[in-house]
Design an enzyme around this catalytic site. Structure first.
Site, short mmCIF file in Angstrom:
data_model
loop_
_atom_site.label_atom_id
_atom_site.label_comp_id
_atom_site.label_asym_id
_atom_site.label_seq_id
_atom_site.Cartn_x
_atom_site.Cartn_y
_atom_site.Cartn_z
CG ASN A 119 -1.92 1.13 1.20
OD1 ASN A 119 -1.89 1.95 0.29
ND2 ASN A 119 -2.77 1.21 2.20
CG ASP A 120 1.60 3.18 3.72
OD1 ASP A 120 0.56 3.75 3.33
OD2 ASP A 120 1.78 2.78 4.88
CB VAL A 121 5.88 0.56 -0.92
CG1 VAL A 121 6.44 0.33 0.47
CG2 VAL A 121 5.05 -0.63 -1.36
#
Lengths: 467, 103
Positions: free
Chosen positions: A395-397
């Site tokens: 997700n965040d990456v």
């Protein structure tokens, strides 16, 4: 019994074998050989120790019995552990090294003459300093790793635990350890020695509880480093070259991994240590949810259709894949795609998962050849030329906010340019934000199709639809 | 004037940090998990100290307070040595190239 000089040379040999063990890891081809070097180094070190003491009494029988008991437990764990549990396993192993360091230091303190360090109450000053540092670092490693283990295992919540004055308390305790070691050297009092160890146990706990789940890759690397420094401290006490060399190797290895992990998150080491990241941005989130943007969502059929008509697909795995154990289903999906002459590669962000290299091991377990798996900097330019990006459990990456919004907490973090693909398939259970607690802009892009499901189930459904 | 042996050990220590620095940077990122498990295994060479402590007992009294700590440390370190090397081996066996999988 062999002479101390000869023993020292053998310890040097075993230290060199350990260096070669790490050197082997520069490529998967040489890595297995490297591991054998490591094993050889360990066998030499143990045998030389037996011969240099030359005490072949009943004690030796017991030593071998205990060695076999420990070895059997270790072998059992090594064969039973599922690959998805590697982060916990490594954290657990770190705690054992830490505790072993503490126990060896205690043994040396109680019976210094066995180690040629002087007599009880009259231990050589340098040795006393070395053993108390070794014991303190070992104790911090032990209790810190236990907390990391509990968090990774899910027994303890991954959410950071913070309270006011936490950092001041840690600082006071840290200084306290040094003051106590100073008094220990003056008085040689066992009570102070016990105090040093107890406070260090406490510091280990306090150090790790404020660090959140997403920072676990840094924590594990950091504890890896600590376990090395603890071993080196004991190595100085025992005047043992193998232990000093190994401690230095492991210490710097862990430090480098921590550095790589911090850089991959664009965070300073200090801010990770101080912790509290991703604690509660819930209030901000609620505000944002008011202007809920439209999201396109699809099912397995849509996803299968998109991928069948693609000529190149890039898979972006993340922690969610590990949790759902979806790596084997994923591999099946990729096999189907390859039969249709679709080029498939894997893109791995350095902090995907809970420890450095976590995703690579899982893909290797699912028989994905390692030359199809690429690191961030090697593959990031390929997204623009690819048809489909299949984001599974990451997700965040992948969040483009890191490149566009200077106010975002993850601004400046290197991310995978997933949005440059013609279309993005995003497998996720809900729209909830990732560990950084921020919304992913990617969800709302025109070319993104959200697939709301468990990673494993969705992948299996896609496989069926690819038939 | 004679050089204190401590200085020699310190030199070994510092040089080893440098070796570690260069060797670890050359480790491929895909093998970072095996790197952690193997460093974990080799740092258990601390078992050397545990063995010294455990063997310090005499035939009449194998177990005294000091040697008991040694014996426990032997178990802990042995778990790590066997567990660490074997799990590393298990992981490394899984890393295969494209060509190998034709069978």
């Amino acid at each position: 019994m062999i002479s101390a000089n000869l023993a020292a040379i053998f310890y040097l040999v075993s230290g060199i074998l350990f260096i070669l063990a790490l050197r082997g890891l520069s490529s998967p081809d040489t890595s297995r050989q490297g591991n054998y070097f490591g094993i050889a180094g360990m066998i030499i070190a143990i045998i030389v120790t037996f011969f240099s003491i030359g005490n072949f009494s009943t004690s030796l029988v017991y030593v071998i019995i205990f060695l076999v008991i420990g070895g059997a437990i270790g072998a059992f764990i090594a064969f039973k552990i599922p690959m998805t549990a590697m982060p916990e396993l490594v954290a657990g192993f770190h705690s054992l090294v830490g505790l072993a360091a503490v126990f060896v230091a205690i043994a040396a303190f109680l019976n210094p003459s066995a180690f040629n360090l002087g007599n009880v109450g009259d231990i050589k000053l340098a040795s006393l300093i070395e053993m108390s540092i070794g014991a303190a670092v070992g104790a911090i490693t032990f209790s810190g790793s236990i907390i990391a283990f509990l968090k990774l295992r899910g027994i303890m919540s991954g959410a950071p635990i913070t309270f006011s004055g936490q950092h001041i308390l840690n600082l006071i305790l840290g200084i306290g350890i040094f003051v106590l070691i100073f008094y220990l050297c003056k008085t040689q009092s066992p009570n102070i020695f016990w105090m040093v160890i107890s406070i260090s146990f406490l510091v280990g706990v306090l150090l790790i509880i404020p660090i959140g789940g997403a920072d676990m890759p840094v924590v594990i690397s950091m504890l890896n480093s600590y376990s090395g420094w603890a071993a080196a401290g004991i190595g100085f006490t025992l005047e043992n070259t193998a232990l000093i060399i190994t401690g230095a190797l492991v210490g710097s290895s862990g430090a480098i991994l921590s550095y790589i992990m911090c850089k991959a998150m664009n965070r300073s080491f200090v801010s990770v240590i101080l912790g509290g990241f991703g604690a509660d941005n819930s209030t901000d989130d609620k505000k944002e949810k008011k202007d809920q943007k439209p999201v396109k969502s699809g099912n397995a059929e849509d996803a299968a259709f998109l991928m069948k008509n693609a000529s190149s697909v890039i898979i972006v795995p993340g922690y969610g894949m590990a949790v759902a154990q979806a790596q084997h289903a994923l591999r099946e999906m990729v096999d189907k795609l390859k039969k249709n002459d679709i080029k498939v590669t894997y893109a791995i962000h350095p902090v995907a998962g809970r420890m450095p290299g976590h995703m690579n091991v899982l893909l290797a377990e699912a028989n994905v050849p390692y030359d199809e798996v690429f690191e961030l900097e090697d593959i990031n330019n390929d997204f623009a030329n690819s048809d489909v990006a299949f984001v599974i459990g990451a997700n965040d990456v992948t969040n483009p906010v890191a490149k566009t919004d200077p106010k975002s907490p993850i601004f400046g973090m290197p991310v995978l340019d997933v949005e440059k693909c013609k279309s993005v398939l995003f497998v996720k259970r809900s729209l909830s934000p990732g560990y950084a607690g921020i919304d992913n802009e990617l969800f709302y892009k025109d070319n993104t199709l959200m697939l709301f499901a468990d990673a494993k189930k969705m992948t299996e459904d896609i496989v069926k639809n690819l038939e | 004037m004679e050089i204190d042996p401590f200085i020699f050990r310190l030199s070994i220590f510092i040089l080893s940090i440098f070796i570690g620095y260069y060797v670890v940077w050359s480790v491929t990122p895909s093998l970072h998990t095996p790197l952690m498990s193997v460093t974990n295994a080799i740092s258990s060479v601390i078992i050397v100290g545990a063995i010294i402590a455990a063997l310090a007992g005499t035939s009449e009294s194998v177990f005294n307070t000091s040697s008991i700590f040694g014996f426990i440390a032997i178990i802990l370190a042995a778990i790590n040595i066997f567990g660490g090397f074997l799990v590393t081996q298990r992981m490394l066996q899984m890393y295969k190239k494209k060509k190998d999988k034709k069978k």
